[in-house]
Motif scaffolding. Structure first.
Motif, PDB file in Angstrom:
ATOM      1  N   LYS A  15      31.322   8.368  18.602  1.00 54.43           N
ATOM      2  CA  LYS A  15      32.928   8.221  19.021  1.00 54.43           C
ATOM      3  C   LYS A  15      33.259   6.861  19.010  1.00 54.43           C
ATOM      4  O   LYS A  15      34.775   6.721  18.927  1.00 54.43           O
ATOM      5  CB  LYS A  15      33.886   9.534  19.292  1.00 54.43           C
ATOM      6  CG  LYS A  15      33.048   9.258  21.398  1.00 54.43           C
ATOM      7  CD  LYS A  15      33.455  11.070  21.703  1.00 54.43           C
ATOM      8  CE  LYS A  15      33.223  10.585  22.840  1.00 54.43           C
ATOM      9  NZ  LYS A  15      33.294  12.476  23.681  1.00 54.43           N
ATOM     10  N   TYR A  16      32.169   6.531  20.156  1.00 50.86           N
ATOM     11  CA  TYR A  16      31.894   5.265  20.638  1.00 50.86           C
ATOM     12  C   TYR A  16      32.547   4.205  19.535  1.00 50.86           C
ATOM     13  O   TYR A  16      33.032   2.334  19.797  1.00 50.86           O
ATOM     14  CB  TYR A  16      31.037   4.829  21.548  1.00 50.86           C
ATOM     15  CG  TYR A  16      31.037   6.042  22.374  1.00 50.86           C
ATOM     16  CD1 TYR A  16      32.808   6.161  24.195  1.00 50.86           C
ATOM     17  CD2 TYR A  16      30.558   7.053  22.398  1.00 50.86           C
ATOM     18  CE1 TYR A  16      32.636   6.672  24.901  1.00 50.86           C
ATOM     19  CE2 TYR A  16      30.248   8.147  23.360  1.00 50.86           C
ATOM     20  CZ  TYR A  16      31.364   7.942  24.896  1.00 50.86           C
ATOM     21  OH  TYR A  16      31.521   8.181  25.260  1.00 50.86           O
ATOM     22  N   VAL A  18      34.559   2.097  16.510  1.00 50.91           N
ATOM     23  CA  VAL A  18      34.928   1.832  15.490  1.00 50.91           C
ATOM     24  C   VAL A  18      35.148   1.286  14.601  1.00 50.91           C
ATOM     25  O   VAL A  18      36.735   1.208  14.636  1.00 50.91           O
ATOM     26  CB  VAL A  18      36.628   1.560  16.869  1.00 50.91           C
ATOM     27  CG1 VAL A  18      36.893   2.207  18.028  1.00 50.91           C
ATOM     28  CG2 VAL A  18      36.068   0.056  17.208  1.00 50.91           C
ATOM     29  N   SER A  21      38.072   1.776  11.508  1.00 53.59           N
ATOM     30  CA  SER A  21      39.154   2.098  11.800  1.00 53.59           C
ATOM     31  C   SER A  21      39.452   3.448  11.983  1.00 53.59           C
ATOM     32  O   SER A  21      40.425   3.696  10.917  1.00 53.59           O
ATOM     33  CB  SER A  21      40.134   1.584  10.581  1.00 53.59           C
ATOM     34  OG  SER A  21      39.636   1.291   9.516  1.00 53.59           O
ATOM     35  N   THR A  22      38.629   4.178  12.340  1.00 51.28           N
ATOM     36  CA  THR A  22      39.261   6.086  12.352  1.00 51.28           C
ATOM     37  C   THR A  22      40.083   6.366  13.073  1.00 51.28           C
ATOM     38  O   THR A  22      40.431   5.031  14.230  1.00 51.28           O
ATOM     39  CB  THR A  22      37.677   6.500  12.772  1.00 51.28           C
ATOM     40  OG1 THR A  22      37.268   6.251  14.386  1.00 51.28           O
ATOM     41  CG2 THR A  22      36.445   6.072  12.000  1.00 51.28           C
ATOM     42  N   SER A  23      40.553   6.995  13.129  1.00 51.15           N
ATOM     43  CA  SER A  23      41.484   7.541  13.568  1.00 51.15           C
ATOM     44  C   SER A  23      41.205   8.518  15.163  1.00 51.15           C
ATOM     45  O   SER A  23      41.846   9.559  15.985  1.00 51.15           O
ATOM     46  CB  SER A  23      42.713   8.273  12.914  1.00 51.15           C
ATOM     47  OG  SER A  23      41.874   9.297  12.544  1.00 51.15           O
ATOM     48  N   GLY A  24      39.937   8.612  15.788  1.00 53.66           N
ATOM     49  CA  GLY A  24      39.485   9.616  16.020  1.00 53.66           C
ATOM     50  C   GLY A  24      38.809  10.926  15.568  1.00 53.66           C
ATOM     51  O   GLY A  24      38.831  11.311  13.951  1.00 53.66           O
ATOM     52  N   GLN A 220      32.636  -4.611  15.798  1.00 53.94           N
ATOM     53  CA  GLN A 220      33.446  -4.552  16.172  1.00 53.94           C
ATOM     54  C   GLN A 220      32.997  -4.904  17.765  1.00 53.94           C
ATOM     55  O   GLN A 220      31.597  -5.641  17.837  1.00 53.94           O
ATOM     56  CB  GLN A 220      33.527  -2.033  17.080  1.00 53.94           C
ATOM     57  CG  GLN A 220      32.210  -2.585  17.718  1.00 53.94           C
ATOM     58  CD  GLN A 220      32.549  -0.677  18.107  1.00 53.94           C
ATOM     59  OE1 GLN A 220      33.108  -0.316  18.004  1.00 53.94           O
ATOM     60  NE2 GLN A 220      31.402  -0.099  18.997  1.00 53.94           N
ATOM     61  N   TYR A 250      37.032  -5.042  14.470  1.00 54.43           N
ATOM     62  CA  TYR A 250      37.252  -4.013  15.286  1.00 54.43           C
ATOM     63  C   TYR A 250      37.271  -4.510  16.802  1.00 54.43           C
ATOM     64  O   TYR A 250      36.341  -4.234  17.436  1.00 54.43           O
ATOM     65  CB  TYR A 250      37.575  -2.769  15.141  1.00 54.43           C
ATOM     66  CG  TYR A 250      37.259  -2.326  13.401  1.00 54.43           C
ATOM     67  CD1 TYR A 250      39.142  -1.154  13.404  1.00 54.43           C
ATOM     68  CD2 TYR A 250      36.989  -2.735  12.407  1.00 54.43           C
ATOM     69  CE1 TYR A 250      39.268  -1.461  11.579  1.00 54.43           C
ATOM     70  CE2 TYR A 250      37.249  -1.760  11.567  1.00 54.43           C
ATOM     71  CZ  TYR A 250      38.392  -1.546  10.938  1.00 54.43           C
ATOM     72  OH  TYR A 250      38.721  -1.731   9.848  1.00 54.43           O
ATOM     73  N   SER A 252      37.238  -2.267  20.749  1.00 54.40           N
ATOM     74  CA  SER A 252      37.562  -1.733  21.014  1.00 54.40           C
ATOM     75  C   SER A 252      37.458  -1.421  22.952  1.00 54.40           C
ATOM     76  O   SER A 252      36.698  -1.753  23.295  1.00 54.40           O
ATOM     77  CB  SER A 252      36.036  -0.838  20.932  1.00 54.40           C
ATOM     78  OG  SER A 252      35.517   0.822  21.782  1.00 54.40           O
TER      79      SER A 252
END
Ligand code: SF4
Length: 407
Positions: A15-16, A18, A21-24, A220, A250, A252
């Motif tokens: 999850k760290y 990014v 470009s994920t929305s989570g 990122q 990206y 973060s």
């Protein structure tokens, strides 16, 4: 450990990252195939703007490095697991067939050696494409320090690759990740960028050539773990776009995960507003013809909290306003706060054939809420007034609760 147990750990560890470009992650229902959506599925935006679902996981959270900002660093006491090549392939295929996902985002810690890790990633991509006939989207890491041949080969089977630059400057890298070397990060980015452009050119000339990550490369940068300024960050992004054919950088906001006196404390909030402002400034670099040196200067190296970077630039360059809409160049129209790329083009094409006034601007869908302070039509402001800097700042200051709405 079962594959699903590994999935719990390795999707959480991903999850760290990014750089897709994920929305989570979508954790509805938690884990397992019986829930609404299994762990590790997140939404991302493809280069054409479509929202797609990806299985976002690490191959492993084992790592031979000890980067101080990373949850997976060697010295952390966390549960370690690694998927096998077949486990990742089977998970991807199973989720794809059930319509849970349209693609795979696969990152990794460094298992044993850089080449060994890259080879496993390559084998997953190859197996998915050649043995399983998988046609979905694949985004994989190019591991810094892995051989050029392995990276080149991986690029043949994936849509996108990313090498995470992580820290904006060499000094920060030395300070927070001294085992890493700036060169080993930049070299694969450069190589991937050159190969991507070469294949594009060859394809234009209709030459038969192997695919090479048709969706290009991203990276990122972690914001707020190191003292680097926004100006340093934007200059680096500008370089990456210009020299290495990056599709996206990206940003973060650093989430403190480790206790370390070189890092912000564990109770520090991630700098989300700063991250948001950097995305806005990045947009200006990519679509509005701005240069990093115009957005920030050595005397003002951080983006403004109160205004978006375009408004901030306009307020600091009032000598260039008002912009006369009936005659201004496209470049100058793009610098007017409130006028986006589509609106600027609409104005240019409309005024070629018709007489432009404020009514026609409204009919074109141009929102004058902010633009009206910076434009004239045939020498007149919309409300026949000019605001000085002090008043403009008052009128255009974003309320705190609206500052983060854009992303
Ligand atoms: S190499 Fe990557 S996974 Fe390993 S510690 Fe550094 S940032 Fe974390």
């Amino acid at each position: 450990m079962t594959t699903i147990e590994k999935l719990e750990i390795l999707s959480d560890a991903a999850k760290y990252d990014v750089s897709c470009s994920t929305s989570g992650s979508d954790r509805q229902g938690g884990s397992g195939l019986g829930s609404t959506l299994p762990s590790g599925i997140c939404h991302a935006w493809a280069s054409d703007g479509r929202c797609i679902s990806l299985l976002k996981i690490l191959l492993t959270n084992y790592c031979i490095y000890d980067c101080s900002y990373c949850i997976n660093k060697r010295s952390n006491d966390v549960e370690r697991v690694a998927f096998t090549v077949d486990e990742v392939v089977d998970l991807t295929i199973n989720f794809y067939r059930r319509n849970y996902i349209e693609g795979l985002f696969l990152s990794s810690g460094i298992l044993n050696t850089e080449d060994n890790t890259q080879e496993m990633l390559l084998n997953i991509a190859k197996k998915l494409r050649l043995e399983k006939g998988f046609n979905g989207y694949i985004h994989m890491k190019a591991i810094p320090g892995a051989s050029k041949e392995l990276i080149r080969e991986t690029g043949k089977y994936v849509d996108r690759m990313s090498v995470n630059i992580e820290l904006p400057s060499e000094n920060s890298l030395k300070f927070l990740a001294p085992e890493k070397n700036r060169d080993t990060i930049i070299k694969p980015m450069k190589y991937i960028g050159e190969e991507y452009e070469y294949v594009l050119e060859e394809k234009k000339m209709k030459k038969k050539i192997d695919n090479f990550m048709p969706a290009g490369q991203t990276t990122q940068m972690i914001i707020g773990a190191s003292p680097d300024s926004d100006k340093q960050i934007l200059k680096l992004s500008e370089n990456l776009y210009e020299k290495m054919a990056l599709k996206r950088v990206y940003y973060s906001a650093y989430i403190p995960v480790n206790t370390d006196n070189k890092l912000p404390s564990l109770i520090t909030s991630p700098p989300l507003l700063r991250e948001h402002r950097l995305y806005q400034a990045d947009w200006l670099l990519r679509f509005y013809g701005f240069k990093a040196d115009e957005i920030l200067t050595d005397s003002k190296p951080f983006l403004d909290d109160k205004f978006d970077p375009k408004v901030s630039w306009a307020i600091n360059h009032l000598d260039q306003f008002p912009v006369e809409i009936t005659t201004a160049s496209l470049e100058m129209l793009l610098r007017v706060p409130g006028i986006g790329t589509q609106s600027a083009w609409r104005i240019v094409s409309y005024r070629n054939n018709s007489i432009l006034d404020f009514e026609s601007l409204k009919k074109m869908g141009i929102v004058l809420k902010r633009a009206k302070f910076f434009i004239t039509v045939k020498g007149k402001y919309l409300n026949s007034f000019f605001l000085d800097r002090e008043l403009l700042e008052k009128v255009l200051t974003e309320k705190k609760d609206t500052q983060l709405k854009l992303y």
